[in-house]
Scaffold this motif. Structure first.
Motif, PDB file in Angstrom:
ATOM      1  N   THR A  46       0.671  -1.182  -0.014  1.00  0.00           N
ATOM      2  CA  THR A  46       0.308   0.171   0.224  1.00  0.00           C
ATOM      3  C   THR A  46       1.177   1.518  -0.483  1.00  0.00           C
ATOM      4  O   THR A  46       0.552   2.385  -0.901  1.00  0.00           O
ATOM      5  CB  THR A  46      -0.789  -0.084   1.130  1.00  0.00           C
ATOM      6  N   ILE A  47       1.621   1.163   1.124  1.00  0.00           N
ATOM      7  CA  ILE A  47       2.746   2.469   1.229  1.00  0.00           C
ATOM      8  C   ILE A  47       3.677   2.335  -0.371  1.00  0.00           C
ATOM      9  O   ILE A  47       3.913   3.262  -0.908  1.00  0.00           O
ATOM     10  CB  ILE A  47       3.625   2.215   2.048  1.00  0.00           C
ATOM     11  N   VAL A  48       3.768   1.188  -0.894  1.00  0.00           N
ATOM     12  CA  VAL A  48       4.734   1.637  -2.131  1.00  0.00           C
ATOM     13  C   VAL A  48       4.235   1.964  -3.519  1.00  0.00           C
ATOM     14  O   VAL A  48       4.200   3.093  -4.533  1.00  0.00           O
ATOM     15  CB  VAL A  48       5.631   0.634  -2.693  1.00  0.00           C
ATOM     16  N   ASP A  49       2.477   1.200  -3.431  1.00  0.00           N
ATOM     17  CA  ASP A  49       2.073   1.760  -4.279  1.00  0.00           C
ATOM     18  C   ASP A  49       1.220   3.455  -4.138  1.00  0.00           C
ATOM     19  O   ASP A  49       1.001   4.326  -5.154  1.00  0.00           O
ATOM     20  CB  ASP A  49       0.561   1.270  -4.472  1.00  0.00           C
ATOM     21  N   GLU A  50       0.924   3.766  -2.740  1.00  0.00           N
ATOM     22  CA  GLU A  50       0.678   4.858  -2.299  1.00  0.00           C
ATOM     23  C   GLU A  50       1.584   6.444  -2.725  1.00  0.00           C
ATOM     24  O   GLU A  50       1.184   7.751  -3.594  1.00  0.00           O
ATOM     25  CB  GLU A  50      -0.190   5.170  -1.368  1.00  0.00           C
ATOM     26  N   TYR A  51       2.616   5.911  -2.476  1.00  0.00           N
ATOM     27  CA  TYR A  51       4.310   7.294  -2.437  1.00  0.00           C
ATOM     28  C   TYR A  51       5.130   7.073  -3.288  1.00  0.00           C
ATOM     29  O   TYR A  51       6.207   7.846  -3.236  1.00  0.00           O
ATOM     30  CB  TYR A  51       4.406   7.037  -0.584  1.00  0.00           C
TER      31      TYR A  51
END
Length: 53
Positions: A15-20
């Motif tokens: 999720t963090i990789v996809d969002e940021y």
């Protein structure tokens, strides 16, 4: 910042990789914080916090 249990660590990292679009940081939650912090995916007690900082 995503709070998660051990079962959902991989989901939180993704999720963090996809969002940021940056490398995520994984930190274990201190014992006193565990009492009120729940996993954002299943509402079990959170073990880790994943962030982009």
């Amino acid at each position: 910042m995503v709070y998660c249990c051990e079962e959902h660590v991989e989901v939180a990292l993704d999720t963090i990789v996809d969002e940021y679009e940056t490398f995520p940081q994984l930190a274990k939650i201190e014992e006193e914080e565990k009492l009120s912090t729940t996993c954002e995916y299943c509402r079990n007690p959170a073990t880790y916090v994943v962030s982009n900082v």
